[in-house]
Design an enzyme around this catalytic site. Structure first.
Site, short mmCIF file in Angstrom:
data_model
loop_
_atom_site.label_atom_id
_atom_site.label_comp_id
_atom_site.label_asym_id
_atom_site.label_seq_id
_atom_site.Cartn_x
_atom_site.Cartn_y
_atom_site.Cartn_z
N LYS A 252 0.84 -1.19 0.00
CA LYS A 252 0.00 0.00 0.00
C LYS A 252 0.88 1.25 0.00
O LYS A 252 2.02 1.19 0.46
CB LYS A 252 -0.83 0.04 1.29
CG LYS A 252 -1.99 -0.92 1.34
CD LYS A 252 -2.76 -0.75 2.64
CE LYS A 252 -3.91 -1.73 2.75
NZ LYS A 252 -4.94 -1.54 1.74
N ARG A 326 -10.44 -11.30 1.92
CA ARG A 326 -11.26 -12.37 1.37
C ARG A 326 -10.54 -13.71 1.43
O ARG A 326 -11.15 -14.76 1.52
CB ARG A 326 -11.70 -12.01 -0.06
CG ARG A 326 -10.60 -11.90 -1.07
CD ARG A 326 -11.01 -11.12 -2.31
NE ARG A 326 -11.01 -9.67 -2.07
CZ ARG A 326 -11.34 -8.76 -2.97
NH1 ARG A 326 -11.72 -9.13 -4.18
NH2 ARG A 326 -11.31 -7.48 -2.67
N1 BES Z 1 -8.10 -3.61 4.48
C1 BES Z 1 -8.27 -3.22 3.14
C2 BES Z 1 -9.56 -2.48 2.88
C3 BES Z 1 -9.70 -1.11 3.47
C4 BES Z 1 -9.23 0.00 2.79
C5 BES Z 1 -10.36 -0.92 4.65
C6 BES Z 1 -9.39 1.25 3.32
C7 BES Z 1 -10.53 0.34 5.17
C8 BES Z 1 -10.05 1.43 4.50
C9 BES Z 1 -8.27 -4.44 2.22
O1 BES Z 1 -7.51 -5.51 2.61
C10 BES Z 1 -7.73 -3.97 0.89
O2 BES Z 1 -6.62 -3.57 0.85
N2 BES Z 1 -8.57 -4.05 -0.14
C11 BES Z 1 -8.20 -3.61 -1.43
C12 BES Z 1 -8.71 -4.63 -2.42
C13 BES Z 1 -8.21 -4.44 -3.82
C14 BES Z 1 -6.73 -4.69 -3.89
C15 BES Z 1 -8.97 -5.38 -4.71
C16 BES Z 1 -8.85 -2.24 -1.68
O3 BES Z 1 -9.98 -2.03 -1.24
O4 BES Z 1 -8.19 -1.40 -2.26
ZN ZN Z 2 -5.48 -5.35 1.97
#
Ligand code: BES
Ligand code: ZN
Ligand code: ZN
Length: 476
Positions: A252, A326
């Site tokens: 990230k 997931r």
């Molecule tokens: N934990 C994150 C989702 C999240 C993002 C929660 C911001 C709260 C605030 C999750 O694991 C994630 O990173 N999801 C990605 C999925 C994508 C790579 C398909 C996302 O939402 O960007």
């Molecule tokens: Zn994530």
């Protein structure tokens, strides 16, 4: 926090909730010269008078015709925040305008929360609310019962906030497993099972293990089985417990990455919900499950393109290691439905940024394979304050997660179109025919600034909802 019921306001800080149009009447009751500028609109709060040792604060409820218990909780929350400047350890609230004692207690306990574990002792002493005195026209025994119930639930929400606010160097997967064990030993009728890394390998929970591969902290799947003497239904709550989500190899951006300590909120909510339901001794079996691990990059981490086989035999192509929620839920859900055969299953997860874009911060995203069960969750959401909003699922998104090399992939449509929905379509593969609701709490699990009755940090979302849902289920 202690609660007492009194007939007449004492000295100290006194909150009075009032409807629009009743300002003059209330001002008279409190011998205040009516301030012309205060209109008791919802969310309005004003120090109405400082009279000797009494500080009277008005908190508006808006129009009586538009009233809901959520408005009252917010008004009380506003009052508690406003009263904060006086650093009072005791507060009085006159709620004779609406005798909803439960909402007043809940609003006070939630708004009075702070996370001060790592702050100096004197600051803790200054800010802890110790007593709430209530003026209500309801009979004392009804008030006490309502207050006791609300206090138990709100205290559990705050317990979950404590867990969730812990930094990732403290709240490791092992820490969460210990919290689960602790709840099982201190509450009634709960058996706790911790599946460690070795056991997870034997079971074939390779999807969860693939997320843990980059971390030196061992993962765990924890089961809290609340089994009362009498019950006719079984519900399972399954939580995402990523104690820190860096994204893994699909790293990230650095900005706000610290917030990813909250990625364990689903697991924390599961622990708290089982605790509260057991303390209330509800006659329903509750199987609380969470999958806990860190998601970190390293030489041993999973890589985009890797393929793993989940507990139920489905193969998954990992195209983005940041879509790890997931992956851990896949095994946790499949394990839960296969081994406990619940009548209902609800998962709770800070799953997608897309859900935050779609719904913002006051509604959790809800998807389902069973509209009737979804209705009962939506209803419990309105009643409890943990509100949800239904998003579409059906079969429309199934082909978006088809993989060229495996059964499914952990990434949806290009550019993340409908990201919350393709994530749900993925999870659907792991619940079989069990009536299932998926809650995406990415936008509701924490707040970055004071909001309603929540201070900055974790909100403890899920506990109020799950308790209410179970209470409603045992009635039907
Ligand atoms: N934990 C994150 C989702 C999240 C993002 C929660 C911001 C709260 C605030 C999750 O694991 C994630 O990173 N999801 C990605 C999925 C994508 C790579 C398909 C996302 O939402 O960007
Ligand atoms: Zn994530
Ligand atoms: Zn995550």
């Amino acid at each position: 926090m202690k609660i007492e019921f009194i007939d007449k306001a004492k000295n100290g800080v006194i909150g009075v909730v009032l409807f629009e149009g009743t300002e003059a009447k209330i001002s008279k009751t409190y011998c205040i010269r009516q301030t012309s500028d205060f209109k008791a609109k919802a969310n309005a709060c004003q120090v109405a008078a400082i009279d000797g040792d009494k500080t009277i604060i008005f908190a508006g409820l808006g129009k009586e015709a538009e009233y809901s218990n959520e408005i009252l909780k917010k008004a009380v929350g506003k009052f508690v925040a406003c009263a904060g400047q006086y650093k009072a350890k005791e507060l009085t609230i006159d709620c004779t305008a609406v005798d909803d004692v439960a909402s007043v207690v809940e609003g006070t306990v939630l708004a009075g929360y702070s996370f001060l574990k790592y702050k100096p002792t004197d600051e803790k002493e200054k800010t802890t609310l110790e007593k709430l005195s209530l003026i209500t026209s309801k009979p004392k025994n009804t008030s006490e019962k309502e207050a006791g119930h609300a206090l138990l639930v709100a205290n559990t929400v705050n317990y979950v906030r404590d867990l969730s606010n812990e930094p990732a160097n403290v709240a490791t997967p092992t820490f969460l497993a210990k919290a689960g064990q602790q709840v099982a030993t201190t509450s009634k009728n709960i058996a706790c099972t911790v599946l460690d890394k070795k056991k997870l390998e034997e079971l074939g929970c390779n999807s969860l293990l693939s997320v843990a591969a980059g971390s030196t902290q061992p993962p765990a799947m924890v089961i809290l089985d609340y089994k009362p003497a009498k019950y006719s239904k079984t519900i399972a709550f399954v939580g995402k417990g990523i104690t820190f989500d860096s994204g893994g190899i699909s790293l990230k951006p650095g900005k706000d990455m610290d917030q990813m300590k909250f990625d364990k909120n689903g697991a924390c909510a599961v622990i708290g919900s089982v605790k509260a339901i057991s303390e209330l001794q509800l006659p329903i079996r509750v199987v609380g499950v969470f999958a806990a691990t860190e998601n970190l990059p390293s030489g041993s981490a999973s890589k985009p393109g890797d393929v793993v086989k989940a507990y139920n035999g489905k193969t998954i192509e990992i195209l983005n290691t940041d879509a790890e929620g997931r992956l851990v839920l896949a095994d946790a859900l499949a394990y839960t439905v296969a081994n406990y055969k619940p009548d209902y299953v609800v998962d709770i997860a800070t799953l997608t940024g897309a859900c935050v874009v779609a719904l913002g911060n006051s509604f959790s995203g809800l998807t389902t394979n069973n509209d009737k069960f979804a209705e009962s969750v939506l209803e419990a959401g309105i009643q409890s304050g943990d509100r949800c909003w239904k998003l579409p699922l059906g079969t429309d998104f199934d082909d978006k997660i088809k993989s060229d090399v495996a059964d499914i992939k952990n990434l949806g449509a290009p550019e993340g179109a409908g990201g919350a929905l393709t994530a749900a379509a993925f999870l659907k593969h792991f619940v079989g025919n069990t009536p299932w609701v998926h809650l995406d709490v990415a936008g509701t699990a924490w707040t970055t600034s004071q909001r309603d009755y929540f201070v900055k940090g974790a909100t403890g979302v899920g506990v109020r909802l799950f308790v209410k849902l179970c209470e409603n289920l045992v009635k039907t």
